[in-house]
Design an enzyme around this catalytic site. Sequence first.
Site, PDB file in Angstrom:
ATOM      1  N   LYS A   1       0.810  -1.221   0.000  1.00  0.00           N
ATOM      2  CA  LYS A   1       0.000   0.000   0.000  1.00  0.00           C
ATOM      3  C   LYS A   1       0.842   1.269   0.000  1.00  0.00           C
ATOM      4  CE  LYS A   1      -4.340  -2.007   1.221  1.00  0.00           C
ATOM      5  NZ  LYS A   1      -5.554  -1.985   2.030  1.00  0.00           N
TER       6      LYS A   1
ATOM      7  N   ARG B   1      -3.482 -10.243   4.850  1.00  0.00           N
ATOM      8  CA  ARG B   1      -3.894 -10.315   3.439  1.00  0.00           C
ATOM      9  C   ARG B   1      -2.764  -9.744   2.597  1.00  0.00           C
ATOM     10  NH1 ARG B   1      -6.506  -7.039  -0.345  1.00  0.00           N
ATOM     11  NH2 ARG B   1      -8.008  -8.129  -1.703  1.00  0.00           N
TER      12      ARG B   1
END
Length: 272
Positions: free
Chosen positions: A211, A251
């Site tokens: 991210k 995840r």
Amino acid sequence: MPATPLVLGVLNVTPDSFSDGGEHANRETAIAHGLAMHAMGADVVDVGGESTRPGAQRIPESEELDRVIPVVTALTAAGVRVSIDTMRAEVARRAVEAGASMVNDVSGGQADEAMYATVAELGCDYVVMHWRGHSAHMDELTRYTSVAEEVRAETLTCARAAAIAGIRESSIIIDPGIGFAKTIEQNWTVLRDLDRWVTTGFRVLVGASRKKFLGALLADSEGTPRDMRGRDAASAVISALCARAGVWGVRVHDVRTTRDALAVAARWDGET
């Protein structure tokens, strides 16, 4: 050290995902990648057909179904445990009917008023993620007085609403929504609060892989963020730290590197 968390491998069946640029938009390549992640040690393959990258626009439900159902069907037929990443109740229903055992709802039930009742009827695991609005607008929704407290409280409000609607509390998993309606620094603040998340009584899932906040951390001397593929080592370190905090699952995109990091963390703390 707490038990080693489950590893959820990210499988984006989309042409516009932030992390892989549509590498697995083709049905055959998506299935092959899902099988490969399973072979590398993914406990669950998380299949999503709608991009939630910042600025992404929604697609029709029919298109989302066309992308994910054949992939879910093929993977579960091959013995892979599958989660469906969707904000739509009908997609959740169809995916579970096709073999998925978990619904990963990035909206925490806020995008589709039928979601809680549908999941309650299906009886499967349900991920409630912190969410304040759709991807096209979420970067405008980053105002908090105390980000750690508010993100946790808002997520728990949705989790309790899900339980009131009939979803078993033991089936609910909460996710702080790293990267969703949060600035770079706010993401770090929320991650440092994980110890409180794991004492809520709910299982905790963290999705921080590749991210933006990691790209910024690893930026070059001119301030250019590290490219997506260059963020996997940092993502694995985050997963190891999450493991030490006691989360239930992580995840990730790079399953093998994550597995290596989790093994090192477990051995460091004396696990055999």
